[in-house]
Motif scaffolding. Structure first.
Motif, mmCIF file in Angstrom:
data_model
loop_
_atom_site.group_PDB
_atom_site.id
_atom_site.type_symbol
_atom_site.label_atom_id
_atom_site.label_comp_id
_atom_site.label_asym_id
_atom_site.label_seq_id
_atom_site.Cartn_x
_atom_site.Cartn_y
_atom_site.Cartn_z
ATOM 1 N N LEU A 163 16.413 55.305 53.674
ATOM 2 C CA LEU A 163 16.315 53.973 54.311
ATOM 3 C C LEU A 163 17.347 53.033 53.713
ATOM 4 O O LEU A 163 17.998 52.267 54.431
ATOM 5 N N GLU A 165 20.099 53.948 52.155
ATOM 6 C CA GLU A 165 21.420 54.420 52.560
ATOM 7 C C GLU A 165 21.721 54.033 54.000
ATOM 8 O O GLU A 165 22.833 53.632 54.327
ATOM 9 N N ALA A 166 20.704 54.146 54.868
ATOM 10 C CA ALA A 166 20.914 53.791 56.278
ATOM 11 C C ALA A 166 21.298 52.325 56.392
ATOM 12 O O ALA A 166 22.188 51.959 57.157
ATOM 13 N N SER A 167 20.640 51.485 55.610
ATOM 14 C CA SER A 167 20.945 50.058 55.656
ATOM 15 C C SER A 167 22.384 49.788 55.227
ATOM 16 O O SER A 167 23.124 49.055 55.886
ATOM 17 N N MET A 168 22.798 50.412 54.119
ATOM 18 C CA MET A 168 24.176 50.244 53.647
ATOM 19 C C MET A 168 25.161 50.788 54.676
ATOM 20 O O MET A 168 26.213 50.218 54.921
ATOM 21 N N ASP A 169 24.788 51.914 55.277
ATOM 22 C CA ASP A 169 25.649 52.555 56.257
ATOM 23 C C ASP A 169 25.882 51.654 57.461
ATOM 24 O O ASP A 169 26.938 51.637 58.069
ATOM 25 N N LEU A 170 24.848 50.854 57.796
ATOM 26 C CA LEU A 170 24.949 49.992 58.966
ATOM 27 C C LEU A 170 25.626 48.662 58.634
ATOM 28 O O LEU A 170 25.674 47.771 59.471
ATOM 29 N N GLY A 171 26.113 48.542 57.403
ATOM 30 C CA GLY A 171 26.924 47.366 57.094
ATOM 31 C C GLY A 171 26.239 46.329 56.227
ATOM 32 O O GLY A 171 26.801 45.258 56.014
ATOM 33 N N ALA A 172 25.032 46.608 55.744
ATOM 34 C CA ALA A 172 24.333 45.619 54.924
ATOM 35 C C ALA A 172 24.758 45.778 53.459
ATOM 36 O O ALA A 172 24.781 46.889 52.943
ATOM 37 N N ASP A 173 25.085 44.663 52.795
ATOM 38 C CA ASP A 173 25.419 44.757 51.377
ATOM 39 C C ASP A 173 24.124 44.822 50.561
ATOM 40 O O ASP A 173 23.029 44.859 51.124
ATOM 41 N N GLY A 174 24.253 44.832 49.246
ATOM 42 C CA GLY A 174 23.092 45.012 48.382
ATOM 43 C C GLY A 174 22.015 43.963 48.618
ATOM 44 O O GLY A 174 20.827 44.287 48.734
ATOM 45 N N THR A 177 20.299 44.418 52.026
ATOM 46 C CA THR A 177 19.415 45.583 51.982
ATOM 47 C C THR A 177 18.115 45.237 51.261
ATOM 48 O O THR A 177 17.028 45.598 51.710
#
Lengths: 268, 343
Positions: A163, A165-174, A177
């Protein structure tokens, strides 16, 4: 085969055990409604609500209640922030000294309260800090942090790594996320941890005795009441109140964390 | 052709384990490229290297010509469809799909309309208000796809996305994915351990074994001209013949591969240049569209032979298990392999 009915001997023993555990509490509940004010007869001669009015009219009772609520709220708040940060730091990364650090974090709840209390008192003395509300809050926070930490780290471990990783993958920074994915997943764990911490703080007495100075929290007030037999019905009323305030959050926390499995990792 | 992804001598080690070992790949823009291999062969690690979840221990990765080292996942123009879909359980389907747009600051009205469009593209229009837990496996898979595609990535990474679906659904999704890729023109990097899936969908396939690439080729070449014993036996079925027998039959000591369907039972014609062998017929399996025979040659080598049942009439069975048979194949059907370990 599993049978629906337990043998009567076992059932008798179980009910006996429950009665043994809860009989004193039932007595307190019952005598909070007792009409007599000093000599108690069993069964009570009559039931009344007048002790509630008496208790709530006394300034020392109200002060103690308000102090205890204040301390519990502050300690819970500190525990929520520190406990969440600590679990976020410890749940995934491994670094030198991680094991000892998590042990040190959990220690306050394993240590006898009397040790924590003495240690805190001498620490405050050597720092020149006068005992008061601040020192009570700090004392309570030491074990409340552990409660929040344990709840949050358990939830983090159950949250599927993909989850994040998916968030980071979709462009969300730390930060995004954390805000949109991690925090909503932690929600009920934080609430449960917070409620438990609140309940623990509200009826804590040992550590408080050492750190309270002249302040009187509700449990300390109750302890002092022991030397005043004429006030026993008022004491019973207050004891009942403490019981409700601590029991309801614990029940709530139990129901909140019970359903937690459905929250995380439902992708599988 | 401009390159979408370029690996140059990339290695990734976890402690002592070399998950990816000196891998070089060039993936062209707009290509449907598959990474095929058994589990633990390094294909998923390669995908995670492209996504940015892993950093190479050595070597360089370029995405659209730009060095990817040190670029965090959220700054890469690639999106991933995860094996477990990784849908956010606390959000409804529409918010899941719109998430990538939301964190990039797209206004609400626009991101909702784009998310609706993406859902329509995967045939899930009207499912926006549901929670992921209320969807079937196939539907979740489509949501994961829409959530990645709504960001219009230049490269889409797919980590065994069809693995959890049943066979019928999987075949249907294979066709849909391929159509979608053609229609959008996006580069697809597709990880799978299913060789049929890789062959039927891909423009090119890289076959992984123990962290290394054994062969990169088109599906047809991979099947007809496998380079190594591993590729020959992992992609389709094959008979790999080695040693003295290989030398006697092909004239070269190198191992060779011969596909079961290229072998015929019976005697070759007198004038043909076919390779002729003889052995014991051990087993016959009727498989519907084909019948499979197992022949044990006198050297001990087992030979799988497959013959198409391409007549609608029920043919009388000409062979019985236990009898001696002859088998033959054309010289050209043999593919010489590099002398490496088999699978």
């Amino acid at each position: 085969m599993h049978s629906d009915k337990a043998p009567w001997g076992l059932r008798l023993a179980a009910w006996g055990g429950l009665l043994f555990l809860h009989f004193p509490i039932l007595i307190i509940l019952l005598y909070a409604f007792n009409t007599e004010d000093a000599a108690f007869s069993f069964p009570p001669r009559g039931l009344t609500l007048k002790w509630f009015t008496v208790a709530l009219a006394r300034p020392d009772v109200l002060d103690a209640i308000s102090l205890s609520l204040q301390v519990a709220c502050l300690a819970t708040l500190i525990a929520l922030v520190l406990g969440t940060l600590a679990s976020a730091a410890l749940y995934r990364r491994s670094f030198l000294g991680k094991e000892s650090l998590s042990l040190v974090l959990i220690l306050p709840i394993a240590l006898p309260g009397i040790i924590t209390g003495i240690a805190l008192l001498s620490a405050f003395r050597s720092l020149g800090i006068e005992p008061g509300v601040f020192t009570i809050v700090v004392g309570h926070a030491t074990f409340c942090v552990v409660i929040v930490y344990n709840n949050v780290i358990a939830r983090l471990r159950r949250t599927s790594q993909s989850l994040i990783e998916a968030s980071m993958d979709l462009g969300a920074d730390g930060w995004q996320t954390f805000r949109y994915i991690i925090l909503p997943n932690l929600g009920s764990a934080l609430l449960a941890g917070g409620m438990l911490a609140f309940a623990l703080s509200f009826d804590e007495i040992i550590v408080t005795t050492f750190t309270a100075g002249h302040e009187r929290t509700l449990p300390i007030w109750l302890l002092n009441q022991l030397s005043r037999p004429r006030d026993v019905p008022v004491t019973n009323v207050v004891a009942m109140l403490v019981m409700l305030v601590t029991m309801l959050p614990i029940l709530g926390a139990y129901y909140l964390t019970r359903g937690g499995d459905a929250v995380a990792g439902s992708g599988k | 052709m401009p390159l979408a992804v370029q690996f140059t001598q990339v290695s990734r080690t976890f402690g002592e384990v070399k998950a990816v070992d000196q891998v070089s790949i060039d993936i062209a823009e707009g290509e449907f490229f598959s990474l095929l291999g058994p589990s633990g062969s390094g294909k998923t690690t390669c995908l995670r290297l492209i996504a940015g979840f892993e950093q190479p221990s050595s070597g360089s990765i370029r995405i659209h010509g730009l060095e990817a080292a040190g670029v965090p996942p959220y700054q890469r123009d690639v999106n991933t469809v995860f094996q477990d879909y990784a849908l956010f359980p606390h959000m409804n389907v529409l918010d899941n799909v719109a998430y990538g747009l939301k964190v990039k600051g797209t206004p609400k009205a626009e991101r909702h309309s784009r998310a609706e469009n993406a859902l329509a593209m995967v045939a899930l229009a009207g499912y926006g208000a549901r929670k992921p837990a209320q969807l079937s496996g196939g539907q979740r898979q489509r949501v994961a796809l829409a959530r990645a595609l709504v960001n219009r990535p230049r490269v889409l990474l797919l980590d065994e996305p069809l693995g959890a679906l049943d066979l019928k659904l999987r075949e249907q999704m294979q066709v849909e994915l391929k159509n979608l890729q053609r229609q959008l023109g996006i580069t697809f990097v597709f990880v799978t351990h299913d060789q049929t899936e890789a062959l039927s969908m891909s423009d090119r396939v890289a076959v992984f074994n123990r962290g290394r690439i054994e062969q990169v080729d088109t599906p047809r070449n991979l099947y007809l001209n496998p380079a190594t014993p591993f590729v020959a036996s992992f992609v389709g079925t094959s008979n790999v013949v080695r040693g003295a027998l290989a030398e006697a039959l092909s004239g070269s000591p190198a191992p060779f591969s011969i596909r079961p369907e290229h072998i015929r039972l019976g005697a070759a014609g007198p004038d043909s240049r076919h390779v002729q062998v003889e052995g014991l017929l051990r087993d016959i399996q009727y498989q519907g569209s084909a019948t499979r025979f197992e022949v044990q040659l006198d050297s001990g080598q087992l030979l799988a032979v497959s013959q198409a049942n391409d007549s609608w009439q029920a043919m009388p069975q000409a062979w019985q298990p236990g009898q001696r048979v002859q088998a033959h194949w054309p010289q050209e059907a043999m593919t010489q392999l590099q002398d490496t370990e088999a699978y």
